[in-house]
Write a protein that holds these residues in place. Structure first.
Motif, short mmCIF file in Angstrom:
data_model
loop_
_atom_site.label_atom_id
_atom_site.label_comp_id
_atom_site.label_asym_id
_atom_site.label_seq_id
_atom_site.Cartn_x
_atom_site.Cartn_y
_atom_site.Cartn_z
N UNK A 109 6.77 13.10 15.98
CA UNK A 109 5.60 13.51 15.20
C UNK A 109 5.98 13.26 13.74
N UNK A 110 5.51 12.15 13.14
CA UNK A 110 5.94 11.78 11.79
C UNK A 110 5.46 12.78 10.74
N UNK A 111 6.38 13.19 9.84
CA UNK A 111 6.02 14.12 8.77
C UNK A 111 6.68 13.74 7.45
N UNK A 112 7.15 12.51 7.32
CA UNK A 112 7.87 12.11 6.12
C UNK A 112 7.01 11.38 5.11
N UNK A 113 7.68 10.75 4.14
CA UNK A 113 6.98 10.00 3.09
C UNK A 113 6.62 8.60 3.56
N UNK A 114 7.55 7.91 4.22
CA UNK A 114 7.32 6.52 4.61
C UNK A 114 7.01 6.38 6.11
#
Length: 327
Positions: A109-114
């Motif tokens: 589950x992506x939660x970063x900047x990039x």
């Protein structure tokens, strides 16, 4: 010690019947927008609506991320479940490093900047959309790179690039997390003089001596395309892609940066790229050097060995019908 040191390999049907398997979700509360409470609420609501068993394992102390990932792996192994990492690319790297050799299914589950890992595999950046896709996913084995045995999903590097990452993190801490802050940080870092490294590289029976400010080894097709390095197909053939340059001055470095932003890096005369399965880099008399894997910086012992991992990550990616349903 890896997870495989403490438990047997998963049963032959460990990768079947995904729709019935419980999720064990390692949630890095410090990733991305730091909206962990909202993310937890979204996950809990959608899992309840789907009638899916799950357990959230939040991490507030980054030093406990690996420990928590090991807990998730044990639970998933014992209960026939799936390990999920919720966070930026660094979080996904850490959790996947524990999962890799177990053969357990791995969701993100992506939660970063990039969010290069998620975006490369068609996983939405919006948490609600990503959870809905996770619930209707299938397995796509994903290649993993190794630097001295340490996994990386996006890239690994030494020389100037880790310095860029260090400065970028300092700027983000001061000015917030955004692509504009990352760009300004890069401009400021490149304005200073940089040390050139003389290294000897070995790959595919080839021996070369290079003098260079940095070498970046890439394992992400999206990042390669965005930079204009037209070798992403190499990743489908058990290869990684190295990106380096001869000694250049500040103006030339700015030129490389601009070409990368315009997706034309591969056209630059002072950029060298090559594909390989295993690359050994000898550092002369240096015994240790600062390196980075997926944005995480540490010191590694020379020589540096970049290679494709013998095992693939059993990554959960959205089914085509699931992606269309949420659009």
């Amino acid at each position: 010690m890896t997870a495989t040191d403490t438990m047997p390999a998963p049963s032959p049907d460990a990768l079947s019947g995904l729709e019935e398997k419980p999720f064990f979700i390692v949630l890095n509360a410090g990733s991305g927008r730091r909206d962990a409470d909202e993310t937890s609420e979204v996950i809990t609501r959608l899992m309840a609506e789907a009638g899916r068993r799950f357990e959230l394992l939040p991490v507030t102390d980054p030093t406990r991320l690996i420990e928590t990932a090991r807990t998730a792996v044990r639970l998933a192994h014992d209960q026939g479940g799936i390990v999920v990492a919720a966070g930026g690319d660094g979080t996904l790297n850490a959790v996947s490093s524990v999962v890799l050799e177990t053969g357990l299914p791995f969701g993100i589950l992506p939660r970063g900047t990039f969010n290069y890992v998620g975006r490369a595999h068609g996983i939405p950046q919006d948490t609600e959309a990503a959870v809905r896709c996770l619930l209707q996913s299938h397995i796509k084995p994903a290649q993993v790179g190794l630097l001295n045995g340490r996994p990386f999903l996006v890239n690994a590097s030494f020389g100037l690039y880790p310095r860029l990452l260090e400065d970028r993190e300092a700027y983000k801490q001061r000015y917030g997390r955004s692509r504009w802050v990352a760009l300004w940080s890069a401009v400021m870092t490149l304005a200073h003089a940089h040390r050139q490294l003389k290294v000897q590289v070995e790959y595919g029976g080839t021996h070369r001596t290079l003098k260079t400010p940095t070498i970046v080894v890439d394992n992400n097709p999206l990042q390669l395309r965005q930079m204009g390095i037209r070798q992403e197909d190499e990743l489908e053939h058990d290869h990684l892609v190295a990106i380096t340059s001869p000694p250049v001055g500040t103006l030339a470095l700015y030129g490389i940066l601009i070409r990368g932003l315009l997706s034309r890096l591969g056209e630059a005369d002072n950029v060298i790229t090559f594909a390989f399965n295993r690359l050994t880099v000898h550092m002369g008399n240096r015994r240790h050097i600062k390196v980075a894997t997926d944005g995480e910086i540490f010191h590694a012992r020379a020589p540096l060995v970049f290679e494709v991992a013998p095992h693939k990550l059993q990554l959960l990616v959205p089914r085509a019908d699931a992606t269309e349903a949420i659009q």
